[in-house]
Design an enzyme around this catalytic site. Structure first.
Site, PDB file in Angstrom:
ATOM      1  N   ARG A 252       0.850  -1.186   0.000  1.00 35.34           N
ATOM      2  CA  ARG A 252       0.000   0.000   0.000  1.00 35.34           C
ATOM      3  C   ARG A 252       0.885   1.235   0.000  1.00 35.34           C
ATOM      4  O   ARG A 252       1.786   1.358   0.824  1.00 35.34           O
ATOM      5  CB  ARG A 252      -0.916  -0.001   1.228  1.00 35.34           C
ATOM      6  CG  ARG A 252      -1.926   1.136   1.228  1.00 35.34           C
ATOM      7  CD  ARG A 252      -2.813   1.110   2.452  1.00 35.34           C
ATOM      8  NE  ARG A 252      -2.090   1.350   3.689  1.00 35.34           N
ATOM      9  CZ  ARG A 252      -1.793   0.422   4.597  1.00 35.34           C
ATOM     10  NH1 ARG A 252      -2.168  -0.829   4.397  1.00 35.34           N
ATOM     11  NH2 ARG A 252      -1.125   0.734   5.692  1.00 35.34           N
ATOM     12  N   HIS A 256      -1.767   4.155   6.854  1.00 37.14           N
ATOM     13  CA  HIS A 256      -2.767   3.214   7.362  1.00 37.14           C
ATOM     14  C   HIS A 256      -4.145   3.872   7.338  1.00 37.14           C
ATOM     15  O   HIS A 256      -5.121   3.262   6.929  1.00 37.14           O
ATOM     16  CB  HIS A 256      -2.404   2.792   8.782  1.00 37.14           C
ATOM     17  CG  HIS A 256      -3.373   1.856   9.408  1.00 37.14           C
ATOM     18  ND1 HIS A 256      -3.485   0.532   9.026  1.00 37.14           N
ATOM     19  CD2 HIS A 256      -4.300   2.042  10.382  1.00 37.14           C
ATOM     20  CE1 HIS A 256      -4.425  -0.052   9.734  1.00 37.14           C
ATOM     21  NE2 HIS A 256      -4.943   0.834  10.566  1.00 37.14           N
ATOM     22  N   TYR A 265       7.621   5.083  10.393  1.00 38.96           N
ATOM     23  CA  TYR A 265       7.965   3.679  10.606  1.00 38.96           C
ATOM     24  C   TYR A 265       8.309   2.921   9.321  1.00 38.96           C
ATOM     25  O   TYR A 265       8.655   1.747   9.377  1.00 38.96           O
ATOM     26  CB  TYR A 265       6.817   2.950  11.324  1.00 38.96           C
ATOM     27  CG  TYR A 265       5.469   3.050  10.631  1.00 38.96           C
ATOM     28  CD1 TYR A 265       5.145   2.214   9.567  1.00 38.96           C
ATOM     29  CD2 TYR A 265       4.515   3.974  11.045  1.00 38.96           C
ATOM     30  CE1 TYR A 265       3.920   2.306   8.924  1.00 38.96           C
ATOM     31  CE2 TYR A 265       3.282   4.065  10.422  1.00 38.96           C
ATOM     32  CZ  TYR A 265       2.991   3.234   9.362  1.00 38.96           C
ATOM     33  OH  TYR A 265       1.778   3.332   8.734  1.00 38.96           O
TER      34      TYR A 265
END
Length: 353
Positions: A252, A256, A265
């Site tokens: 992706r 998120h 991250y």
């Protein structure tokens, strides 16, 4: 395990056929249908992000980069089958029959956004992680008990495989040999946690071994691989072959959710590389060019038509009243217990109502 569960691929990132067994089935009709549906949900997804940034809808969950996984798998299902999506699988539900307006209403907070079209068996998006695997297994078992040939498909991410519901769902489906497809989109991260920090297993497909069910690993950015291998799993389920765990390896591009910053991250330079090398929409475009199927005029007109369709759906969504704030309190239980009544009263008091 990576050797035992190789990543199945039909067309590579350059649009070249690497599995000749499928060449005769890669028709122009199928290719353009896949491309159309993938471009449609990509444009929808980008519009969703823009609407959230403009304050016109609430928090939005993007999926750009996972179009092949969602469209290819949804197209493999038949009329009367069941679909159990997560909060990220609106691409699959749009492909399976949900309307654009309905999806926008969902992200505007309207409960009507959970209602599928008449005759479509699409559950509301599951926000709790992995709970929908049990629902999908139960629905598939019910169809088996009724003697139908209907199957169910359930979507989940790699993080869901660390939840108890994942194991319970697979175990129950295995024991009762039910017609369910467990479709995992392995994006490599459970929100901010990389796969190697949440499991020692090298693949997710290998988890099928513990339940003695079929497990396969596919290139989740190859629409053909997703479509044909999911279709095989569905046909096997219809004919009494039981459940299948499919691991679709994908990536992706974005966060998120729109409230998240993936750069904290994840190395975002990897995303830019993948946009040029493994992108599912670009891969189909390259394939069509290689096979003399590509028509620049057709592609431009298609994008214009899809954009207009999406804009019309946005207008329809914005012409509807805002969500009723009471809905988030009044539809949790049949009759509200005192803690929820207190929350509701406090909330309303804070709004001066």
């Amino acid at each position: 395990m990576e050797e035992r569960f190789p990543m199945l691929q039909i067309v590579n990132g350059n649009g070249e056929v690497v599995d000749e067994a499928y060449r005769s089935e890669l028709t122009e009709e199928l290719t353009k249908e896949l491309y159309t549906k993938m471009l449609r949900i990509r444009l929808f997804d980008r519009k969703g992000v823009n609407l959230q940034r403009q304050g016109r809808i609430g928090t939005y969950v993007p999926f750009e980069g996972q179009e092949a996984s969602q469209v290819g798998s949804a197209m493999a299902m038949g009329e009367g089958d069941w679909m159990f999506p997560t909060y990220r699988d609106h691409g699959a539900t749009l492909t399976f029959g949900h309307s654009l307006k309905t999806m926008f209403l969902y992200w505007k907070g309207r409960h009507e956004g959970c209602l599928p079209p008449e005759g479509k068996k699409i559950f509301p998006p599951a926000v709790p992680i992995a709970s929908q695997l049990l629902h999908a297994t139960g629905a598939a078992w019910a169809e088996k008990m009724k003697g139908t040939d209907r199957a169910s498909i359930v979507y989940f991410g790699d993080g869901a495989t660390s939840e108890g519901d994942f194991h319970e769902g697979l175990n129950f489906a295995s024991v009762f040999n039910v017609p369910v497809i467990f479709f995992n989109q392995n994006n490599g991260f459970a929100i901010s946690v990389p796969m190697h920090k949440q499991m020692k297993a090298k693949t997710i497909a290998q988890k099928a071994l513990g339940y003695d069910i079929e497990g396969i690993r596919i290139d989740g950015n190859d629409a053909f691989a997703v479509y044909f291998h999911t279709k095989k799993a569905v046909e096997r389920a219809r004919n009494g072959g039981g459940p299948t765990l499919i691991e679709a390896v994908t990536w992706r591009y974005g966060a998120h959710t729109t409230s998240d910053d993936p750069s904290k991250y994840r190395d975002q330079s990897e995303t830019e590389i993948r946009r040029k090398t493994t992108d599912p929409v670009l891969r189909l475009e390259r394939f069509m060019k290689n096979e003399n199927m590509w028509d620049e005029k057709w592609a431009k007109q298609l994008e214009e038509e899809l954009t207009a369709e999406i804009e019309e759906a946005v207008n329809e969504m914005e012409n509807e009243p805002d969500a009723n704030i009471n809905d988030m309190f009044d539809y949790v239980f049949e009759s509200n217990p005192w803690p929820i009544e207190e929350q509701k009263e406090a909330f309303m008091a804070g709004r001066g109502e």
